[in-house]
Design an enzyme around this catalytic site. Structure first.
Site, PDB file in Angstrom:
ATOM      1  N   HIS A 131      -4.507   3.856  -6.034  1.00  0.00           N
ATOM      2  CA  HIS A 131      -5.195   4.117  -4.777  1.00  0.00           C
ATOM      3  C   HIS A 131      -5.630   2.806  -4.129  1.00  0.00           C
ATOM      4  CE1 HIS A 131      -5.460   8.308  -6.142  1.00  0.00           C
ATOM      5  NE2 HIS A 131      -5.653   8.602  -4.881  1.00  0.00           N
ATOM      6  N   LYS A 135     -11.473   2.932  -2.772  1.00  0.00           N
ATOM      7  CA  LYS A 135     -11.793   4.160  -3.503  1.00  0.00           C
ATOM      8  C   LYS A 135     -12.801   3.844  -4.593  1.00  0.00           C
ATOM      9  CE  LYS A 135      -9.771   8.232  -5.689  1.00  0.00           C
ATOM     10  NZ  LYS A 135     -10.612   9.102  -4.834  1.00  0.00           N
TER      11      LYS A 135
END
Length: 233
Positions: A131, A135
């Site tokens: 990600h 995040k």
């Protein structure tokens, strides 16, 4: 439809753009869980905030009698409490670790493959998720859902981010700038490997799914998930 956005980061802004394209109105935008909430004009709330704010956001929406859709991860230790709270208040709540149509199809594929692989002990399993660097939680909620599906069909007892011990399923969580989300499950043996992979090209799929879920949940009562919305599984 009138939407309250609880959380106005990158995902919140993407959801706003999709909602406006689909002729909805954004009547409330909250960036801080301590903000004053006025749900009087809202038909539904969408929560993509931060882990520390999610439970407060969800409960405030339920208290106001507003159906709430949440995609915030990192707070799921409190999920059972929120479900009980929603039931007690006769509210409406839908949580998904991922709202993408493709990911939800991927969940079904993962369940099917893990069932097929359950009888072949020569294969070990691992999950890799990637990600963007903003995040906050690791592993992702999507990776946890994938791991729980595999554990249910295998001899694995739990998942780990560290060097796996017996009966532990490895999740390797990577954070790389500009990556919306990639998840890959690999079954390895001495002679071959089998992999399935989902790669998001942008946040648009997540935002679209969240808006579709909000459209679906409006005027309903109860606890739901994306399988209900998409009528799959």
């Amino acid at each position: 439809m009138k939407i309250a956005l609880l959380g106005y980061g990158r995902m919140g802004k993407s959801i706003e753009a999709i909602a406006i394209q689909r002729h909805h109105n954004i009547v409330l935008k909250i960036s801080d869980a301590n903000s004053n909430y006025d749900f009087s004009d809202a038909d539904v709330a969408i929560d993509f905030s931060i882990p520390s704010a999610a439970v407060t956001n969800i409960k405030k929406a339920i208290d106001a009698g507003i159906p709430v859709v949440s995609g915030t991860t990192g707070w799921l230790d409190e999920y059972p409490e929120v479900i009980e709270y929603c039931k007690k208040k006769d509210g409406t709540f839908l949580y998904a670790s991922n709202f993408s149509l493709g990911v939800n199809l991927f969940f079904e594929l993962n369940k099917k493959l893990s069932t097929l692989m359950s009888g072949f002990s020569e294969y070990t399993t691992e999950i890799e998720e990637i990600h963007h660097t903003q995040k906050l939680d690791a592993p992702s909620g999507t990776a946890i859902t994938l791991a729980e599906q595999i554990i249910e069909q295998s001899d694995y007892k739990n998942w780990t981010l560290d060097e796996p011990k017996d009966s532990e399923l490895l999740i390797e969580a990577k954070r790389i700038e500009g990556v919306p989300g990639t998840h890959e499950i690999t079954y390895n043996s001495e002679i071959d490997a089998i992999s399935i992979k989902h790669k998001a090209h942008s946040r648009q799929g997540f935002a679209m799914g969240a808006v579709i879920a909000a459209e679906w949940i409006k005027d309903k009562k109860g606890i739901f998930n994306m399988k209900d919305v998409l009528n799959i599984g």
